[in-house]
Scaffold this active site. Structure first.
Site, short mmCIF file in Angstrom:
data_model
loop_
_atom_site.label_atom_id
_atom_site.label_comp_id
_atom_site.label_asym_id
_atom_site.label_seq_id
_atom_site.Cartn_x
_atom_site.Cartn_y
_atom_site.Cartn_z
N VAL A 1 0.84 -1.19 0.00
CA VAL A 1 0.00 0.00 0.00
C VAL A 1 0.88 1.24 0.00
O VAL A 1 1.82 1.33 0.80
CB VAL A 1 -0.90 0.03 1.26
CG1 VAL A 1 -1.83 1.24 1.24
CG2 VAL A 1 -1.69 -1.25 1.41
N CYS A 2 0.57 2.17 -0.90
CA CYS A 2 1.24 3.47 -0.87
C CYS A 2 0.13 4.53 -0.95
O CYS A 2 -1.03 4.22 -0.68
CB CYS A 2 2.22 3.61 -2.03
SG CYS A 2 1.48 3.58 -3.66
N GLU A 3 0.46 5.74 -1.29
CA GLU A 3 -0.56 6.79 -1.31
C GLU A 3 -1.53 6.63 -2.48
O GLU A 3 -2.73 6.72 -2.29
CB GLU A 3 0.11 8.17 -1.35
CG GLU A 3 -0.84 9.31 -1.08
CD GLU A 3 -1.51 9.26 0.29
OE1 GLU A 3 -2.65 9.72 0.40
OE2 GLU A 3 -0.92 8.75 1.25
#
Length: 140
Positions: free
Chosen positions: A97-99
């Site tokens: 998960v990232c932005e």
């Protein structure tokens, strides 16, 4: 040369255009949403987490992680992935998960190349998670 004549023939050009547009319409949504890189929708990621005990790995900087993250996620900032890759389990699926989903897709591809066969990115990242109205926590 016969194929070129067929493709450029006035009576066939309409069919060629329809075939090309149809193919593009089928391919574009998958490419745009990150499917080509093995991305998961929020519902697919939740299902993988529940059914296969997937490990959530948040690759955003520590400050963003502390501001709000998926409850079961581990913080492993992208800058630290190379040094701490051995801390990730190879026997469980990984959901990165990232932005917005771009960094996670790139890191998931790198992990797959290093033997983490079931590393996938959350499509749209935390923005998609928030948009879906899913819960976040600030607890570590």
């Amino acid at each position: 040369m016969d194929l070129l004549h067929f493709l450029l023939d006035k009576s066939n050009i309409f069919f060629v255009i329809i075939a090309a547009v149809s193919g593009a319409m089928l391919a574009f949504p998958n490419l745009r949403n990150g499917r080509a890189s093995g991305g998961l929708s929020t519902s697919e990621a939740i299902q993988m987490s529940n059914q296969q005990q997937a490990v959530w790995v948040d690759v955003r900087p520590a400050e963003q992680f502390q501001a709000g993250h998926i409850a079961q996620a581990r913080s492993l900032p992208a800058a630290d992935v190379e040094q701490k890759i051995s801390s990730l389990p190879k026997n469980k699926p990984l959901i990165l998960v990232c932005e917005q989903g771009r960094d996670a897709s790139r890191i998931a591809a790198r992990l797959r190349a290093q033997g983490y066969a079931d590393a996938k990115a959350l499509q749209g990242g935390m923005k998609a998670w928030f948009s879906a109205g899913l819960p976040v926590t600030q607890k570590s």
